[in-house]
Scaffold this motif. Sequence first.
Motif, mmCIF file in Angstrom:
data_model
loop_
_atom_site.group_PDB
_atom_site.id
_atom_site.type_symbol
_atom_site.label_atom_id
_atom_site.label_comp_id
_atom_site.label_asym_id
_atom_site.label_seq_id
_atom_site.Cartn_x
_atom_site.Cartn_y
_atom_site.Cartn_z
ATOM 1 N N SER A 323 0.794 -1.233 0.000
ATOM 2 C CA SER A 323 0.000 0.000 0.000
ATOM 3 C C SER A 323 0.821 1.276 0.000
ATOM 4 C CB SER A 323 -0.914 0.030 1.234
ATOM 5 O OG SER A 323 -0.150 0.249 2.415
ATOM 6 N N GLY A 324 2.121 1.171 0.326
ATOM 7 C CA GLY A 324 2.941 2.364 0.448
ATOM 8 C C GLY A 324 2.783 3.092 1.766
ATOM 9 N N VAL A 325 2.008 2.539 2.699
ATOM 10 C CA VAL A 325 1.748 3.187 3.985
ATOM 11 C C VAL A 325 2.461 2.439 5.104
ATOM 12 C CG1 VAL A 325 -0.010 3.853 5.677
ATOM 13 C CG2 VAL A 325 -0.494 4.034 3.226
ATOM 14 N N ASN A 326 3.284 3.161 5.864
ATOM 15 C CA ASN A 326 3.899 2.607 7.059
ATOM 16 C C ASN A 326 3.010 2.971 8.249
ATOM 17 O OD1 ASN A 326 5.513 2.508 9.546
ATOM 18 N ND2 ASN A 326 7.234 2.045 8.198
ATOM 19 N N LEU A 327 2.233 2.008 8.742
ATOM 20 C CA LEU A 327 1.256 2.285 9.787
ATOM 21 C C LEU A 327 1.909 2.659 11.113
ATOM 22 C CD1 LEU A 327 -1.431 -0.435 9.009
ATOM 23 C CD2 LEU A 327 -1.621 2.029 8.670
ATOM 24 N N SER A 328 3.100 2.135 11.386
ATOM 25 C CA SER A 328 3.793 2.527 12.614
ATOM 26 C C SER A 328 4.168 4.008 12.572
ATOM 27 C CB SER A 328 5.053 1.677 12.813
ATOM 28 O OG SER A 328 4.712 0.345 13.129
ATOM 29 N N ARG A 329 4.539 4.481 11.391
ATOM 30 C CA ARG A 329 4.896 5.893 11.242
ATOM 31 C C ARG A 329 3.669 6.787 11.389
ATOM 32 N NH1 ARG A 329 7.670 6.316 5.900
ATOM 33 N NH2 ARG A 329 9.076 4.852 6.962
ATOM 34 N N GLN A 330 2.507 6.286 10.974
ATOM 35 C CA GLN A 330 1.292 7.094 11.063
ATOM 36 C C GLN A 330 0.643 7.030 12.443
ATOM 37 O OE1 GLN A 330 0.983 9.035 8.495
ATOM 38 N NE2 GLN A 330 2.630 7.840 7.533
ATOM 39 N N LEU A 331 0.981 6.019 13.236
ATOM 40 C CA LEU A 331 0.317 5.829 14.527
ATOM 41 C C LEU A 331 0.351 7.070 15.410
ATOM 42 C CD1 LEU A 331 0.284 2.830 16.886
ATOM 43 C CD2 LEU A 331 1.113 4.983 17.781
ATOM 44 N N PRO A 332 1.535 7.656 15.718
ATOM 45 C CA PRO A 332 1.519 8.812 16.622
ATOM 46 C C PRO A 332 0.795 10.016 16.038
ATOM 47 C CG PRO A 332 3.720 8.483 15.706
ATOM 48 C CD PRO A 332 2.902 7.288 15.325
ATOM 49 N N ARG A 333 0.858 10.200 14.738
ATOM 50 C CA ARG A 333 0.166 11.319 14.109
ATOM 51 C C ARG A 333 -1.346 11.191 14.305
ATOM 52 N NH1 ARG A 333 3.368 14.333 10.906
ATOM 53 N NH2 ARG A 333 1.470 15.342 10.126
ATOM 54 N N TRP A 335 -2.948 9.176 16.422
ATOM 55 C CA TRP A 335 -3.286 9.139 17.855
ATOM 56 C C TRP A 335 -3.518 10.568 18.363
ATOM 57 C CZ3 TRP A 335 -2.727 4.434 20.943
ATOM 58 C CH2 TRP A 335 -3.003 4.622 22.306
ATOM 59 N N MET A 336 -2.714 11.507 17.856
ATOM 60 C CA MET A 336 -2.809 12.906 18.263
ATOM 61 C C MET A 336 -3.706 13.717 17.328
ATOM 62 S SD MET A 336 -1.011 12.708 20.953
ATOM 63 C CE MET A 336 -1.133 14.450 21.389
ATOM 64 N N GLU A 337 -4.469 13.023 16.483
ATOM 65 C CA GLU A 337 -5.418 13.641 15.558
ATOM 66 C C GLU A 337 -4.748 14.593 14.568
ATOM 67 O OE1 GLU A 337 -8.819 15.237 17.654
ATOM 68 O OE2 GLU A 337 -9.637 13.219 17.881
ATOM 69 N N LYS A 338 -3.574 14.190 14.110
ATOM 70 C CA LYS A 338 -2.883 14.918 13.046
ATOM 71 C C LYS A 338 -3.136 14.213 11.714
ATOM 72 C CE LYS A 338 -0.758 17.523 16.146
ATOM 73 N NZ LYS A 338 -1.084 18.967 16.321
ATOM 74 N N ALA A 339 -2.974 14.942 10.632
ATOM 75 C CA ALA A 339 -3.179 14.344 9.312
ATOM 76 C C ALA A 339 -2.066 13.352 8.996
ATOM 77 C CB ALA A 339 -3.211 15.436 8.243
ATOM 78 N N PRO A 340 -2.403 12.217 8.385
ATOM 79 C CA PRO A 340 -1.358 11.251 7.997
ATOM 80 C C PRO A 340 -0.518 11.815 6.861
ATOM 81 C CG PRO A 340 -3.472 10.585 7.093
ATOM 82 C CD PRO A 340 -3.751 11.765 7.990
#
Length: 452
Positions: A323-333, A335-340
Amino acid sequence: MALPASNFVAMTSSVVREPTKALFNAIGGLGYTPIVITRESNREGIGSVLGPQALDTAIFCRDLNDPLSTSAQVEKALQGRDLHLQSLINVVDLLTPSMLMTCDRIGLSFPFLETYKQCRTKSRARAVLRSADLSSLQFELIDLFDDARTPSLTYPFVAKPIMGAGSAFVYRVSDAGQWSGYRDALRNEMTGTDEQIDGVQPFRQIMVEEFARGQMFQVDGFCFEGKLHVCGLGLKFHEVIDGCFKQGFREVGGIQYRPFSIPDHAATDLKIVNWADRVCGALGFRYGTFHLEGMLCSNSIELVEMNPRPGGSEVVPIVEAISGVNLSRQLPRLWMEKAPTQFPEPTETHSVLYAILYPPKPTTIRAIQPAARINTPLPDTAEARWLPEKSLKAGSPVGEAEGEEYLGEVHISGYMPTDTAALRRDVERLARWASQDGHLIEFDDPDSTHDQ
């Protein structure tokens, strides 16, 4: 310049490794000051892996698995430093009780917390889905320390810890004898204390639910502003291990793939995606990463579990490959309601077949092949890779403890199944081949005295 009190975000860490550093740095990259809550025994690791600043700000706890002790120590540390957290990130399932009790004790609330509770407290997740007509499975909570309390469900049923991790102590109970054995085995692992966490008693109660028959699947992705983004789907195969109460189901392997990339499976994919969207909505997922496991039954779809974090083992790199998405990299964003920073897109890899290796019995590793491209017995397959567990080496004892113990995985990219039955046969064939002594791992004689 002093940072505002709300700028601090805590994260739990059971074992200090590279993923710990990645999460720590990601929190800092979002403009927050990360504070690690970890074990006293990790003091040296925090300093060497994360650096002196992390060592100075970390909160060290005597027993991270003890919610009462951990929450009290975190509260004392925060009061002593006059700090107020904005959030607490926990991706370690076993630490759920400590994380939730800590939030309650220090009065910490944040948007993702309620969603986290509804996922990790498995009885709440089941109740929510039943109320939303997304599950028909009967369930009940049982006090394991009350000998007079027995399940009212018809055999077979599934018993599991309310806030458990993975497949630990998830067991299909087929009769009264198995129930007695399971109860005694898990009771020996539990403290029996009556702390209430999120309305349940996770150290003396368990959940039992109807056994759902069907094909297990998984969905990996995230929600952003209430919209579901599916990064990968998967079909999984397990074997039932009767008599092994600590791990009654063991994953053999499966396939993870880009949605709608497998011919003749589009209708099923659409059914799963639509159902997952409704599940996320019912559980309050507006932001956050998730790893969902469900069961395709003959007339329904049932939730197995919903984890408010990326999948473990090799799930994250596989999902990134398709998918091209690293979910671990997106997790903190998220979690803090930031845009992926990434959204799922087509990649060169549409699927990855995988098979998991386990110890054949208690023994010692004589030799283990390093990560490499390999040839497998499956015909007409593209690139295959062997990915051993990084901590293993010659001389490592394995198989001594009951439960889940991965030795590594074999991945085949670009695999295209003809049907589910053929897929299962290929997964099982690959697992048998990989597990044979000498192909990827050589074992000592199990009767040898490897502990000398």
